[in-house]
Design a protein around this motif. Structure first.
Motif, PDB file in Angstrom:
ATOM      1  N   LEU A  81       0.694  -1.270   0.039  1.00  0.00           N
ATOM      2  CA  LEU A  81       0.116   0.167  -0.011  1.00  0.00           C
ATOM      3  C   LEU A  81       0.883   1.133   0.052  1.00  0.00           C
ATOM      4  O   LEU A  81       0.591   2.249  -0.622  1.00  0.00           O
ATOM      5  CB  LEU A  81      -0.950  -0.172   1.129  1.00  0.00           C
ATOM      6  N   ALA A  82       2.037   1.315   0.697  1.00  0.00           N
ATOM      7  CA  ALA A  82       3.071   2.513   0.898  1.00  0.00           C
ATOM      8  C   ALA A  82       3.401   2.612  -0.562  1.00  0.00           C
ATOM      9  O   ALA A  82       3.605   3.757  -1.100  1.00  0.00           O
ATOM     10  CB  ALA A  82       3.766   2.236   1.841  1.00  0.00           C
ATOM     11  N   ASN A  83       3.854   1.697  -1.275  1.00  0.00           N
ATOM     12  CA  ASN A  83       4.350   1.686  -2.534  1.00  0.00           C
ATOM     13  C   ASN A  83       3.540   2.049  -3.743  1.00  0.00           C
ATOM     14  O   ASN A  83       3.829   2.852  -4.443  1.00  0.00           O
ATOM     15  CB  ASN A  83       5.316   0.624  -3.093  1.00  0.00           C
ATOM     16  N   ARG A  88       1.146   6.094  -7.272  1.00  0.00           N
ATOM     17  CA  ARG A  88       0.147   7.135  -7.533  1.00  0.00           C
ATOM     18  C   ARG A  88       0.354   8.536  -7.579  1.00  0.00           C
ATOM     19  O   ARG A  88       0.080   9.320  -8.520  1.00  0.00           O
ATOM     20  CB  ARG A  88      -1.203   6.816  -6.566  1.00  0.00           C
ATOM     21  N   ARG A  89       0.947   9.015  -6.642  1.00  0.00           N
ATOM     22  CA  ARG A  89       1.440  10.353  -6.569  1.00  0.00           C
ATOM     23  C   ARG A  89       2.518  10.924  -7.483  1.00  0.00           C
ATOM     24  O   ARG A  89       2.297  11.835  -8.236  1.00  0.00           O
ATOM     25  CB  ARG A  89       1.964  10.538  -5.042  1.00  0.00           C
ATOM     26  N   ARG A  90       3.624  10.229  -7.525  1.00  0.00           N
ATOM     27  CA  ARG A  90       4.601  10.441  -8.549  1.00  0.00           C
ATOM     28  C   ARG A  90       4.133  10.353 -10.053  1.00  0.00           C
ATOM     29  O   ARG A  90       4.646  10.966 -10.710  1.00  0.00           O
ATOM     30  CB  ARG A  90       5.751   9.445  -8.218  1.00  0.00           C
ATOM     31  N   THR A 221       9.454  -3.403  -2.607  1.00  0.00           N
ATOM     32  CA  THR A 221       8.477  -3.441  -3.356  1.00  0.00           C
ATOM     33  C   THR A 221       8.400  -3.259  -4.823  1.00  0.00           C
ATOM     34  O   THR A 221       8.243  -4.075  -5.691  1.00  0.00           O
ATOM     35  CB  THR A 221       7.168  -2.623  -2.757  1.00  0.00           C
ATOM     36  N   LEU A 222       8.936  -2.181  -5.269  1.00  0.00           N
ATOM     37  CA  LEU A 222       9.270  -1.592  -6.661  1.00  0.00           C
ATOM     38  C   LEU A 222       9.850  -0.335  -6.693  1.00  0.00           C
ATOM     39  O   LEU A 222      11.108  -0.204  -6.834  1.00  0.00           O
ATOM     40  CB  LEU A 222       7.824  -1.722  -7.563  1.00  0.00           C
ATOM     41  N   TYR A 223       8.865   0.878  -6.600  1.00  0.00           N
ATOM     42  CA  TYR A 223       9.424   2.054  -6.671  1.00  0.00           C
ATOM     43  C   TYR A 223      10.260   2.671  -5.758  1.00  0.00           C
ATOM     44  O   TYR A 223       9.768   2.740  -4.613  1.00  0.00           O
ATOM     45  CB  TYR A 223       8.261   3.024  -7.103  1.00  0.00           C
ATOM     46  N   CYS A 224      11.537   3.075  -5.859  1.00  0.00           N
ATOM     47  CA  CYS A 224      12.436   3.701  -4.873  1.00  0.00           C
ATOM     48  C   CYS A 224      12.577   5.510  -5.125  1.00  0.00           C
ATOM     49  O   CYS A 224      12.643   6.313  -4.252  1.00  0.00           O
ATOM     50  CB  CYS A 224      13.689   3.084  -4.697  1.00  0.00           C
ATOM     51  N   THR A 244      14.301  11.620  -7.650  1.00  0.00           N
ATOM     52  CA  THR A 244      14.386  11.987  -6.006  1.00  0.00           C
ATOM     53  C   THR A 244      13.854  10.828  -5.558  1.00  0.00           C
ATOM     54  O   THR A 244      12.963  10.009  -5.764  1.00  0.00           O
ATOM     55  CB  THR A 244      13.936  13.182  -5.731  1.00  0.00           C
ATOM     56  N   VAL A 245      14.165  10.604  -3.889  1.00  0.00           N
ATOM     57  CA  VAL A 245      13.617   9.405  -3.448  1.00  0.00           C
ATOM     58  C   VAL A 245      12.142   9.627  -2.958  1.00  0.00           C
ATOM     59  O   VAL A 245      11.659  10.667  -3.000  1.00  0.00           O
ATOM     60  CB  VAL A 245      14.352   9.255  -1.765  1.00  0.00           C
ATOM     61  N   ALA A 246      11.542   8.586  -3.014  1.00  0.00           N
ATOM     62  CA  ALA A 246       9.839   8.483  -2.785  1.00  0.00           C
ATOM     63  C   ALA A 246       9.626   9.276  -1.362  1.00  0.00           C
ATOM     64  O   ALA A 246      10.399   9.250  -0.540  1.00  0.00           O
ATOM     65  CB  ALA A 246       9.582   7.020  -2.828  1.00  0.00           C
ATOM     66  N   ASP A 247       8.365   9.629  -1.434  1.00  0.00           N
ATOM     67  CA  ASP A 247       7.975  10.307  -0.179  1.00  0.00           C
ATOM     68  C   ASP A 247       7.960   9.429   0.946  1.00  0.00           C
ATOM     69  O   ASP A 247       7.676   8.378   0.717  1.00  0.00           O
ATOM     70  CB  ASP A 247       6.528  10.909  -0.420  1.00  0.00           C
ATOM     71  N   ASP A 248       8.299  10.135   1.948  1.00  0.00           N
ATOM     72  CA  ASP A 248       8.359   9.314   3.539  1.00  0.00           C
ATOM     73  C   ASP A 248       9.533   8.008   3.321  1.00  0.00           C
ATOM     74  O   ASP A 248       9.476   7.021   4.135  1.00  0.00           O
ATOM     75  CB  ASP A 248       6.992   8.380   3.593  1.00  0.00           C
TER      76      ASP A 248
END
Length: 441
Positions: A81-83, A88-90, A221-224, A244-248
């Motif tokens: 869910l986090a990834n 979704r945001r990126r 998970t997948l996206y970093c 840039t690094v993913a949020d959180d």
């Protein structure tokens, strides 16, 4: 479906009863029902609404196996869910988005990015077989055009393949103006590939601002990291920013020799921490990679990838396992292989393996390279001369051996990555049938 219905299955496979498996029943003859769990040998009454398992194991996601035997990664509901929210945001996904995915659903990019993300963000996705893409890469672009896709992508080799194998008459029919997120990841993102794709498909309405170079791995998970648009490193135009690094999440470049952060823009191992990082592998004996400690903080993932961090942007240099040491100097195998692809005609881009042979008193560099057409094999000596000149000019290297192989000889993972160690081992074991070699045997 009831527990009684499961008894014939248990009779044909009695080992299932001993596993204590629970079966999530979501349909029945005549239509859907409220989800319920039935257990072999037990009776359940009434509907049962399952709850997400939080930090429990939701799925085992296996690594691609490009540098080692595939490993099962323990992903939780929270990881997924986090990834999915990060993606979704990126990517700016919403209910108006439309996806086209050819990536295999048993690989992290195809599973998480191609199947789960559309379900999570609530938009339609059109799926095509990876084999159909490989047979005719232009089908991917035709699907993007036909279904007015806004999001699609794949590894670098997919874009290169689409350029080489989309004939002019197909390009004339394409309309790629709807494409807003063209993600590129899973292997090195090459500036030359993105430039070639833009030049080839700009007449179809493709906007190069749609490119979204990104970096990730199954252990997270997948996206970093990722960002929209193409940015190259100011000191090395061969390196494309993976954003840039993913949020959180947190990212650091660390010296693997002493586990300390390196100076800004210096090369080191990429370390990652955050809610997308898994708890470990299915085999706990391999979990050391998930136990990095920085500044007293635990839970850092050692990615085994090299990178540079400049102005918040990650530039991926290569895999730690894809290094070759020649005469005391260390090189990324991809740098050698990329030079080979353009040094001489008749060679197959992206189908090369740089390896070494221990020949006392020094280590020798050998390139295993597929040709385009086995019926028209280039002269091995002339190819070797061209490769040696390119390697010497750019990297200061000397080529000691060349092995020309037929198409399909280089071993690949299920997602199309080159299996360098496995290919080199097969060659050393005499399991590959060279078309030509230099020096001659």
């Amino acid at each position: 479906l009831t527990s009684v219905d499961l008894e014939p299955l248990a009779a044909s496979a009695p080992e299932l009863r001993d596993l204590g498996l629970s079966w999530l029943c979501v349909t029945r003859p005549g239509g859907p029902v409220s989800p319920r769990v039935d257990t072999l040998g037990a009776t359940t009454t009434g509907p049962f609404a399952p709850r997400p398992g939080g930090d429990g194991v939701a799925i085992l996601q296996f690594t691609s196996g490009s540098t080692a035997h595939p490993r099962g990664v323990r992903l939780s509901d929270d990881n997924l869910l986090a990834n999915l929210e990060v993606i979704r945001r990126r990517f700016g996904h919403d209910r108006d988005s439309v996806g086209v995915i050819w990536l295999p659903p048993y690989h992290d990019m195809g599973l998480v990015g191609g199947l789960l993300e559309p379900l999570y963000a609530g938009f339609p996705v059109y799926l095509m077989s990876p084999l159909e893409f490989l047979r005719r890469p232009s089908r991917w672009l035709e699907a993007v055009s036909r279904y007015r896709a806004t999001t699609s992508g794949g590894p670098d080799f997919a874009y290169a393949l689409a350029v080489r194998r989309t004939p002019p008459e197909v390009r004339e029919r394409l309309d790629l103006s709807s494409w807003r997120v063209a993600f590129s990841g899973a292997e090195r993102v090459r500036a030359s590939t993105l430039a070639a794709f833009t030049a080839a498909f700009a007449p179809t309405g493709f906007d190069p601002a749609a490119f979204h170079p990104c970096y990730g791995l199954a252990e997270a998970t997948l996206y970093c990291t990722g960002s929209q648009g193409v940015t190259v490193h100011p000191d090395d135009p061969t390196l494309v920013s993976c954003g840039t690094v993913a949020d959180d999440h947190e990212l650091q470049i660390v010296d693997p020799a002493d586990d300390r952060p390196v100076a800004p823009d210096a090369v080191g191992e990429i370390w990652l921490r955050g809610p997308s990082v898994a708890a470990g592998y299915h085999d706990p004996a391999l979990d050391e990679r998930f136990s990095g400690v920085l500044g007293g903080a635990a839970g850092w993932l050692r990615t085994a990838d090299f990178g540079r961090l400049r102005d918040g942007h990650l530039y991926v240099v290569g895999r730690m396992a894809a290094r070759v040491v020649v005469r005391g100097r260390t090189f990324q195998a991809e740098d050698i292989e990329d030079l080979a692809a353009g040094a001489a005609p008749g060679l197959r881009p992206g189908r090369a393996v740089a390896t070494t042979v221990e020949d006392d008193p020094e280590t020798r560099l050998v390139l295993l390279q597929e040709v385009r057409d086995p019926a028209d094999v280039p002269d091995a000596e002339r190819v070797a001369e061209a490769l040696d000149e390119a390697l010497g000019r750019v990297l200061g290297l000397t080529l000691d051996g060349l092995v020309l192989l037929p198409p399909g000889a280089v071993l690949l993972t299920s997602s199309g990555k080159v299996r360098r160690d496995a290919t080199a081992a097969a060659w050393r074991a005499g399991e590959l049938a060279p078309l030509a070699t230099w020096p001659a045997p």
